[in-house]
Design a protein around this motif. Structure first.
Motif, PDB file in Angstrom:
ATOM      1  N   GLU A 229     -12.557 -13.622   9.389  1.00  6.56           N
ATOM      2  CA  GLU A 229     -13.859 -13.906  10.008  1.00  6.56           C
ATOM      3  C   GLU A 229     -15.023 -13.531   9.088  1.00  6.56           C
ATOM      4  N   GLY A 230     -14.705 -12.915   7.929  1.00 11.25           N
ATOM      5  CA  GLY A 230     -15.759 -12.547   6.981  1.00 11.25           C
ATOM      6  C   GLY A 230     -16.275 -11.125   7.136  1.00 11.25           C
ATOM      7  N   LYS A 231     -15.711 -10.358   8.066  1.00 13.64           N
ATOM      8  CA  LYS A 231     -16.154  -8.976   8.277  1.00 13.64           C
ATOM      9  C   LYS A 231     -15.576  -8.083   7.168  1.00 13.64           C
ATOM     10  N   LEU A 232     -16.396  -7.186   6.631  1.00 12.58           N
ATOM     11  CA  LEU A 232     -15.973  -6.284   5.562  1.00 12.58           C
ATOM     12  C   LEU A 232     -15.239  -5.076   6.151  1.00 12.58           C
ATOM     13  N   LEU A 233     -13.998  -4.872   5.712  1.00 13.35           N
ATOM     14  CA  LEU A 233     -13.226  -3.711   6.144  1.00 13.35           C
ATOM     15  C   LEU A 233     -13.523  -2.558   5.189  1.00 13.35           C
ATOM     16  N   PRO A 234     -13.885  -1.380   5.697  1.00 18.10           N
ATOM     17  CA  PRO A 234     -14.233  -0.262   4.822  1.00 18.10           C
ATOM     18  C   PRO A 234     -13.013   0.281   4.081  1.00 18.10           C
ATOM     19  N   MET A 235     -13.275   0.904   2.944  1.00 16.42           N
ATOM     20  CA  MET A 235     -12.215   1.512   2.142  1.00 16.42           C
ATOM     21  C   MET A 235     -11.784   2.835   2.771  1.00 16.42           C
ATOM     22  N   GLY A 236     -10.534   3.217   2.526  1.00 15.61           N
ATOM     23  CA  GLY A 236     -10.006   4.459   3.072  1.00 15.61           C
ATOM     24  C   GLY A 236     -10.279   5.673   2.198  1.00 15.61           C
ATOM     25  N   VAL A 237     -10.722   5.451   0.956  1.00 12.79           N
ATOM     26  CA  VAL A 237     -10.987   6.549   0.025  1.00 12.79           C
ATOM     27  C   VAL A 237     -12.380   6.383  -0.576  1.00 12.79           C
ATOM     28  N   LYS A 238     -12.859   7.465  -1.197  1.00 16.25           N
ATOM     29  CA  LYS A 238     -14.154   7.415  -1.883  1.00 16.25           C
ATOM     30  C   LYS A 238     -14.010   8.074  -3.249  1.00 16.25           C
ATOM     31  N   VAL A 239     -14.968   7.856  -4.115  1.00 16.74           N
ATOM     32  CA  VAL A 239     -14.941   8.419  -5.460  1.00 16.74           C
ATOM     33  C   VAL A 239     -14.873   9.946  -5.360  1.00 16.74           C
ATOM     34  N   GLY A 240     -13.972  10.534  -6.154  1.00 14.22           N
ATOM     35  CA  GLY A 240     -13.805  11.982  -6.167  1.00 14.22           C
ATOM     36  C   GLY A 240     -12.657  12.487  -5.311  1.00 14.22           C
ATOM     37  N   ASP A 241     -12.121  11.648  -4.418  1.00 11.23           N
ATOM     38  CA  ASP A 241     -10.991  12.063  -3.576  1.00 11.23           C
ATOM     39  C   ASP A 241      -9.767  12.334  -4.440  1.00 11.23           C
ATOM     40  N   LYS A 242      -8.986  13.347  -4.055  1.00 10.86           N
ATOM     41  CA  LYS A 242      -7.688  13.612  -4.669  1.00 10.86           C
ATOM     42  C   LYS A 242      -6.663  12.973  -3.745  1.00 10.86           C
ATOM     43  N   ILE A 243      -5.840  12.086  -4.295  1.00  9.55           N
ATOM     44  CA  ILE A 243      -4.955  11.276  -3.461  1.00  9.55           C
ATOM     45  C   ILE A 243      -3.499  11.377  -3.922  1.00  9.55           C
ATOM     46  N   VAL A 244      -2.599  10.907  -3.057  1.00  9.10           N
ATOM     47  CA  VAL A 244      -1.178  10.800  -3.368  1.00  9.10           C
ATOM     48  C   VAL A 244      -0.886   9.310  -3.547  1.00  9.10           C
ATOM     49  N   VAL A 245      -0.251   8.988  -4.672  1.00  7.02           N
ATOM     50  CA  VAL A 245       0.039   7.589  -4.991  1.00  7.02           C
ATOM     51  C   VAL A 245       1.530   7.423  -5.226  1.00  7.02           C
ATOM     52  N   PRO A 246       2.042   6.186  -5.121  1.00  2.15           N
ATOM     53  CA  PRO A 246       3.449   5.956  -5.417  1.00  2.15           C
ATOM     54  C   PRO A 246       3.742   6.217  -6.894  1.00  2.15           C
ATOM     55  N   GLU A 247       4.988   6.538  -7.192  1.00  2.00           N
ATOM     56  CA  GLU A 247       5.364   6.829  -8.573  1.00  2.00           C
ATOM     57  C   GLU A 247       5.176   5.618  -9.470  1.00  2.00           C
ATOM     58  N   TYR A 248       5.506   4.446  -8.947  1.00  2.00           N
ATOM     59  CA  TYR A 248       5.369   3.215  -9.720  1.00  2.00           C
ATOM     60  C   TYR A 248       4.423   2.274  -8.991  1.00  2.00           C
ATOM     61  N   GLY A 249       3.802   1.402  -9.732  1.00  2.00           N
ATOM     62  CA  GLY A 249       2.932   0.401  -9.131  1.00  2.00           C
ATOM     63  C   GLY A 249       1.541   0.446  -9.732  1.00  2.00           C
ATOM     64  N   GLY A 250       0.769  -0.541  -9.393  1.00  2.00           N
ATOM     65  CA  GLY A 250      -0.573  -0.636  -9.923  1.00  2.00           C
ATOM     66  C   GLY A 250      -0.588  -1.236 -11.311  1.00  2.00           C
ATOM     67  N   MET A 251      -1.774  -1.457 -11.809  1.00  2.00           N
ATOM     68  CA  MET A 251      -1.959  -2.009 -13.145  1.00  2.00           C
ATOM     69  C   MET A 251      -2.546  -0.935 -14.048  1.00  2.00           C
ATOM     70  N   THR A 252      -2.002  -0.773 -15.239  1.00  2.85           N
ATOM     71  CA  THR A 252      -2.479   0.233 -16.184  1.00  2.85           C
ATOM     72  C   THR A 252      -3.639  -0.324 -17.001  1.00  2.85           C
ATOM     73  N   LEU A 253      -4.693   0.486 -17.128  1.00  4.28           N
ATOM     74  CA  LEU A 253      -5.840   0.157 -17.980  1.00  4.28           C
ATOM     75  C   LEU A 253      -6.044   1.284 -18.974  1.00  4.28           C
ATOM     76  N   LYS A 254      -6.402   0.942 -20.191  1.00  2.41           N
ATOM     77  CA  LYS A 254      -6.716   1.952 -21.195  1.00  2.41           C
ATOM     78  C   LYS A 254      -8.225   1.865 -21.433  1.00  2.41           C
ATOM     79  N   LEU A 255      -8.958   2.868 -20.960  1.00  5.45           N
ATOM     80  CA  LEU A 255     -10.416   2.920 -21.111  1.00  5.45           C
ATOM     81  C   LEU A 255     -10.785   4.224 -21.799  1.00  5.45           C
ATOM     82  N   ASP A 256     -11.591   4.145 -22.849  1.00  6.04           N
ATOM     83  CA  ASP A 256     -12.015   5.350 -23.585  1.00  6.04           C
ATOM     84  C   ASP A 256     -10.820   6.199 -24.005  1.00  6.04           C
ATOM     85  N   ASP A 257      -9.733   5.567 -24.457  1.00  3.82           N
ATOM     86  CA  ASP A 257      -8.511   6.239 -24.922  1.00  3.82           C
ATOM     87  C   ASP A 257      -7.828   7.074 -23.840  1.00  3.82           C
TER      88      ASP A 257
END
Length: 101
Positions: free
Chosen positions: A55-83
């Motif tokens: 319907e076009g409604k924006l769903l809010p994010m569950g986290v914010k900048v600075g949060d310490k989180i638990v993530v899966p061991e594998y997954g996501g895309m790796t980026l190399k920024l500033d070494d």
């Protein structure tokens, strides 16, 4: 760090940096790098605006900048920024937030 601050994730994506494993046990024994298991903890560096519903409604994010989180061991895309290695995950892939005591 300048490049990381300029990176803006799209939709419901989150830029994270995995936290380094502890090199010392609780009793004070120093561990070699090969024995220190990488934890599945990360710090949120940047957050996208969120996902839109059909319907076009924006769903809010569950986290914010600075949060310490638990993530899966594998997954996501790796980026190399500033070494440094960073990962981009979807908000739904994050398993939980670690609150400070």
């Amino acid at each position: 760090m300048a490049l990381v601050k300029r990176f803006v994730p799209l939709l419901d994506r989150v830029l994270i940096q995995k936290l380094k494993p502890e090199a010392k046990t609780a009793s004070g024994i120093l561990l070699p790098e090969s024995a220190a298991k990488a934890p599945n903890f990360a710090k949120v560096m940047a957050v996208g605006p969120g996902r839109r519903t059909t319907e076009g409604k924006l769903l809010p994010m569950g986290v914010k900048v600075g949060d310490k989180i638990v993530v899966p061991e594998y997954g996501g895309m790796t980026l190399k920024l500033d070494d440094e290695d960073y990962f981009v995950l979807r908000d739904e892939d994050i398993m939980g937030i670690l609150n400070e005591e």
